[in-house]
Design a protein around this motif. Structure first.
Motif, PDB file in Angstrom:
ATOM      1  N   GLN A  15       0.838  -1.205   0.000  1.00 31.82           N
ATOM      2  CA  GLN A  15       0.000   0.000   0.000  1.00 31.82           C
ATOM      3  C   GLN A  15       0.870   1.250   0.000  1.00 31.82           C
ATOM      4  OE1 GLN A  15      -2.729   0.238   3.298  1.00 31.82           O
ATOM      5  NE2 GLN A  15      -3.147   2.422   2.961  1.00 31.82           N
ATOM      6  N   TYR A  16       0.544   2.194  -0.888  1.00 30.90           N
ATOM      7  CA  TYR A  16       1.284   3.459  -0.963  1.00 30.90           C
ATOM      8  C   TYR A  16       0.677   4.469  -0.002  1.00 30.90           C
ATOM      9  CZ  TYR A  16       4.377   2.524  -4.902  1.00 30.90           C
ATOM     10  OH  TYR A  16       5.387   2.043  -5.703  1.00 30.90           O
ATOM     11  N   VAL A  17       1.546   5.267   0.585  1.00 29.91           N
ATOM     12  CA  VAL A  17       1.119   6.368   1.438  1.00 29.91           C
ATOM     13  C   VAL A  17       1.737   7.656   0.917  1.00 29.91           C
ATOM     14  CG1 VAL A  17       0.764   4.975   3.505  1.00 29.91           C
ATOM     15  CG2 VAL A  17       3.023   5.920   3.043  1.00 29.91           C
ATOM     16  N   LYS A  18       1.063   8.767   1.200  1.00 34.24           N
ATOM     17  CA  LYS A  18       1.542  10.082   0.770  1.00 34.24           C
ATOM     18  C   LYS A  18       2.173  10.802   1.961  1.00 34.24           C
ATOM     19  CE  LYS A  18      -2.502  11.517  -0.541  1.00 34.24           C
ATOM     20  NZ  LYS A  18      -3.554  12.382  -1.163  1.00 34.24           N
ATOM     21  N   LEU A  19       3.421  11.263   1.743  1.00 35.36           N
ATOM     22  CA  LEU A  19       4.194  11.897   2.819  1.00 35.36           C
ATOM     23  C   LEU A  19       4.506  13.342   2.458  1.00 35.36           C
ATOM     24  CD1 LEU A  19       6.636   8.923   3.269  1.00 35.36           C
ATOM     25  CD2 LEU A  19       4.962   9.592   4.962  1.00 35.36           C
ATOM     26  N   TYR A  27       6.073   9.729  -2.195  1.00 32.38           N
ATOM     27  CA  TYR A  27       5.232   8.528  -2.180  1.00 32.38           C
ATOM     28  C   TYR A  27       6.125   7.352  -1.826  1.00 32.38           C
ATOM     29  CZ  TYR A  27       1.359  10.892  -4.571  1.00 32.38           C
ATOM     30  OH  TYR A  27       0.323  11.736  -4.897  1.00 32.38           O
ATOM     31  N   ALA A  28       5.650   6.490  -0.951  1.00 33.18           N
ATOM     32  CA  ALA A  28       6.406   5.287  -0.572  1.00 33.18           C
ATOM     33  C   ALA A  28       5.427   4.223  -0.101  1.00 33.18           C
ATOM     34  CB  ALA A  28       7.417   5.619   0.522  1.00 33.18           C
ATOM     35  N   ASN A  38      12.987   1.039  12.983  1.00 33.77           N
ATOM     36  CA  ASN A  38      13.336   2.431  13.228  1.00 33.77           C
ATOM     37  C   ASN A  38      12.068   3.217  13.513  1.00 33.77           C
ATOM     38  OD1 ASN A  38      12.211   3.137  10.573  1.00 33.77           O
ATOM     39  ND2 ASN A  38      14.060   2.136   9.765  1.00 33.77           N
ATOM     40  N   MET A  39      12.174   4.502  13.576  1.00 32.66           N
ATOM     41  CA  MET A  39      11.035   5.349  13.910  1.00 32.66           C
ATOM     42  C   MET A  39       9.939   5.272  12.839  1.00 32.66           C
ATOM     43  SD  MET A  39      11.109   9.432  14.694  1.00 32.66           S
ATOM     44  CE  MET A  39       9.603  10.338  15.020  1.00 32.66           C
ATOM     45  N   LEU A  40      10.317   5.185  11.577  1.00 32.90           N
ATOM     46  CA  LEU A  40       9.331   5.104  10.506  1.00 32.90           C
ATOM     47  C   LEU A  40       8.512   3.815  10.594  1.00 32.90           C
ATOM     48  CD1 LEU A  40      11.484   6.510   7.577  1.00 32.90           C
ATOM     49  CD2 LEU A  40       9.547   7.641   8.684  1.00 32.90           C
ATOM     50  N   LYS A  41       9.150   2.726  11.009  1.00 34.50           N
ATOM     51  CA  LYS A  41       8.405   1.471  11.172  1.00 34.50           C
ATOM     52  C   LYS A  41       7.372   1.613  12.283  1.00 34.50           C
ATOM     53  CE  LYS A  41       8.976  -3.487  11.915  1.00 34.50           C
ATOM     54  NZ  LYS A  41       9.927  -4.607  12.079  1.00 34.50           N
ATOM     55  N   THR A  69      16.934  10.515   0.142  1.00 35.00           N
ATOM     56  CA  THR A  69      18.092   9.647   0.394  1.00 35.00           C
ATOM     57  C   THR A  69      17.756   8.613   1.464  1.00 35.00           C
ATOM     58  OG1 THR A  69      19.554  11.495  -0.149  1.00 35.00           O
ATOM     59  CG2 THR A  69      20.537   9.637   1.013  1.00 35.00           C
ATOM     60  N   VAL A  70      17.003   9.027   2.486  1.00 33.64           N
ATOM     61  CA  VAL A  70      16.573   8.091   3.529  1.00 33.64           C
ATOM     62  C   VAL A  70      15.707   6.983   2.928  1.00 33.64           C
ATOM     63  CG1 VAL A  70      15.205   7.857   5.630  1.00 33.64           C
ATOM     64  CG2 VAL A  70      16.775   9.804   5.368  1.00 33.64           C
ATOM     65  N   LEU A  71      14.763   7.370   2.057  1.00 35.17           N
ATOM     66  CA  LEU A  71      13.899   6.366   1.424  1.00 35.17           C
ATOM     67  C   LEU A  71      14.698   5.405   0.550  1.00 35.17           C
ATOM     68  CD1 LEU A  71      10.715   8.384   0.359  1.00 35.17           C
ATOM     69  CD2 LEU A  71      10.932   6.709   2.212  1.00 35.17           C
ATOM     70  N   ASN A  72      15.671   5.942  -0.205  1.00 34.76           N
ATOM     71  CA  ASN A  72      16.485   5.065  -1.054  1.00 34.76           C
ATOM     72  C   ASN A  72      17.295   4.083  -0.217  1.00 34.76           C
ATOM     73  OD1 ASN A  72      15.598   6.143  -3.463  1.00 34.76           O
ATOM     74  ND2 ASN A  72      17.201   7.719  -3.520  1.00 34.76           N
ATOM     75  N   TYR A  73      17.751   4.519   0.948  1.00 31.35           N
ATOM     76  CA  TYR A  73      18.480   3.607   1.821  1.00 31.35           C
ATOM     77  C   TYR A  73      17.551   2.501   2.333  1.00 31.35           C
ATOM     78  CZ  TYR A  73      21.278   1.750   5.610  1.00 31.35           C
ATOM     79  OH  TYR A  73      21.972   0.899   6.434  1.00 31.35           O
TER      80      TYR A  73
END
Length: 313
Positions: A15-19, A27-28, A38-41, A69-73
């Motif tokens: 499922q995609y969410v909008k940030l 979008y991720a 981590n905090m995002l989880k 860059t965080v998302l790509n990691y």
């Protein structure tokens, strides 16, 4: 905003969410955001409430510059780090905020390596490429200037046996003086001039104060030779004299007169010329220069020792 509300986000990994991260939109998938612990989880696995606006964008109160860059990691497990120390430090801060330990450690390691190799030279020597550049450097410098002109290929004749060694001595002395006095004197080097072979020039407040020419023509039995010498004592003396011109707000006429030489006295007299030249003329020139400096220093000492006049009542 009135339309903002807090909610719990939990869904399937695809499922995609909008940030909305500090005004930058991303979008991720939930699977990417919850891939590592981590905090995002925690935010997208239903353990923490998140703030959303009326259009369904999830609001994150952080700068969005490095969030990509965080998302790509999170997607790939590795990422190309920034080239500059400033951006590395910014990414390191974001990694710490989101509790992404591995990315933070990679940024910290890269910062340490960059700091170790980021060494700034203590002494910089400009190389002159044109007369205009030379004039600008001398006129704009707030320090006295010492210039070494050296160009071995300007010679018309063959060199004497010791000339090459003396030319190297001039270069070595220039290097040593620049390392010792670069914080007080601007040293520049001219390797393109075509009028001389080896010559030192000393400038104070944009004006030429002294000059030491290290070349002369000597006559052998069959032809002329070019002789290069290294008058170390004279060069060192002129370097010390030129420091009298530093940290002065306005020109000092007495200082200029005491340290300047007559136009005919510029240059260095070779050993062969000294043997034929009159001893009296050389002694007179040296005495005048010496007395001028002594008079200058004496006057300054008297000025310091004289008490100030009393103020009127």
């Amino acid at each position: 905003m009135s339309g903002d509300q807090r909610t719990m986000i939990k869904g399937c990994p695809s499922q995609y969410v909008k940030l909305n991260v500090g005004g930058t939109l991303y979008y991720a998938t939930i699977g990417t955001l919850t891939k590592y612990d981590n905090m995002l989880k925690a935010m997208f696995s239903g353990r923490m409430e998140v703030l959303t606006d009326a259009e369904g964008w999830i609001l994150v109160d952080r700068c969005g510059k490095h969030f990509g860059t965080v998302l790509n990691y999170l997607r790939d497990g590795s990422v190309t780090l920034p080239d500059t120390a400033r951006e590395l430090a910014e990414l390191y801060t974001e990694a710490k905020y989101y509790c992404i330990q591995e990315l933070g450690e990679a940024c910290d390691s890269a910062l340490k390596k960059m700091t170790d190799r980021d060494v700034h030279p203590i002494c910089r020597i400009p190389l002159i490429t044109s007369n205009r550049e030379e004039q600008q450097l001398i006129s704009q410098s707030n320090k006295p200037v010492v210039k070494l002109l050296i160009n071995r290929h300007n010679n018309k004749y063959s060199y004497t046996s010791a000339s090459d060694d003396n030319m190297l001595k001039n270069l070595e002395m220039f290097d040593k003086l620049s390392l010792r006095f670069s914080h007080r004197v601007l040293f520049i080097k001219d390797v393109t001039a075509t009028n001389e072979i080896c010559m030192w020039t000393f400038y104070g407040r944009g004006q030429k104060v002294a000059e030491v020419c290290c070349t002369s023509i000597v006559y052998a039995t069959d032809k002329k030779h070019t002789k290069v010498e290294c008058p170390e004592a004279r060069i060192y003396e002129e370097t010390l004299n030129i420091m009298l011109y530093e940290d002065c707000d306005s020109p000092d006429a007495e200082l200029m007169q005491a340290t300047a030489r007559r136009p005919g006295a510029f240059g260095y007299t070779s050993d062969d010329e000294e043997q034929t030249a009159g001893a009296g003329a050389g002694a007179g020139t040296g005495a005048r220069s010496k007395h001028g400096l002594e008079r200058l220093r004496s006057n300054k000492q008297v000025a310091r020792a004289t008490p100030a006049p009393p103020q009127p009542l």
